[in-house]
Enzyme design. Structure first.
Site: not given
Ligand code: FPP
Length: 249
Positions: A21-23, A25, A66, A68-69, A72, A194
């Site tokens: 989580d947190g990409n 932010r 997920s 739920e994603n 997006r 989640s």
């Molecule tokens: C959550 O951050 C992250 C995700 C919904 C996707 C995770 C996916 C990756 C790291 C890339 C794909 C994976 C592989 C194995 C190639 P968020 O976007 O919910 O962050 P936020 O809560 O800060 O907005």
């Protein structure tokens, strides 16, 4: 450079599942688009998978997308799928060299065809690998998984009226063949599962890191493993029973 003690090394989890989580932010704090965060998140997947190999954690499961994603924005979803494709293309060689078997859980029919194809091809090509196990949760939701498992169990056992045992039922989950996760790590300071591995996590230890996923690198991963190794898992028993030899408990 973080190191685990010998005692910690002898008490490592076999299966670690991660909620990355947190990409978003992380990117926002740098005034960058969300996909920049996801791209750096993928780099971190490499770091964590390498750390797992370094210390000997044979099963890693990543919550990559997920159900739920699916809600997006279109651009973000297609960007994530392209990152997934890029990752699998780039990693195939080292997966074969290192003996990493790829699996996926989730409803792959909900992925764009190009993403589904490369996931299925990589699963097929790596299916004989035996050293390490990387599972990607893609278009995955635990409730949906359980409801499908109930339906399939019912089809296979039409005359069953009783309650199945866990051993009878769990092979119908998409995680069939994987041990239950011992440790679930979630980044970004959120205390939620989640819809991730809800039944499989029944006895999992949970570790929440305040770091956003792209910053949760090798050292943070080893810290989480050390923290796990120092915990006492009781599985409903008392501390005294756990410390006794098995035949007395
Ligand atoms: C959550 O951050 C992250 C995700 C919904 C996707 C995770 C996916 C990756 C790291 C890339 C794909 C994976 C592989 C194995 C190639 P968020 O976007 O919910 O962050 P936020 O809560 O800060 O907005």
């Amino acid at each position: 450079m973080n190191q685990l003690s010998t005692e910690e090394k002898s008490n490592l989890p076999r299966h670690v599942a991660l909620i990355m989580d947190g990409n978003g932010r992380w990117a926002k704090s740098r005034k960058m688009p969300r996909l920049f965060g996801h791209r750096n998140g993928v780099e971190n997947v490499r770091a964590v998978v390498n750390a797992a190999k370094e210390v000997g954690v044979p099963y890693i499961t990543l919550y990559a997308f997920s159900t739920e994603n699916q809600n997006r924005p279109k651009d973000e979803k297609s960007g994530l799928m392209k990152l997934l494709e890029e990752f699998l293309k780039k990693e195939l060689r080292s997966m074969m060299e290192d003996g990493i078997r790829l699996r996926a859980i989730g409803d792959l029919s909900g992925l764009p065809p190009f993403a589904r194809r490369i996931v299925e091809d990589t699963i097929e090509q790596t299916k004989g690998n035996k050293n390490w196990n990387l599972t990607l949760a893609l278009n995955y939701g635990s409730r949906q998984e359980v409801l499908h498992a109930i339906a399939r169990y019912g089809q296979d056992n039409p005359s069953s009226t009783g309650v199945p045992s866990w051993e009878e039922f769990s092979p119908y989950l998409q995680t069939a063949g994987l041990p239950d996760p011992d440790l679930i790590i979630r980044t970004s300071g959120e205390f939620r599962l989640s819809n991730f591995l809800l039944l499989q996590a029944a006895y999992a230890e949970i570790f929440v890191s305040p770091l956003h996923w792209p910053d949760f690198g090798r050292d943070a991963f080893l810290d989480a493993l050390g923290n796990y190794a120092r915990r006492e898992r009781r599985f409903g028993k008392t501390s005294e029973q756990i410390q006794q030899p098995a035949h007395l408990s």
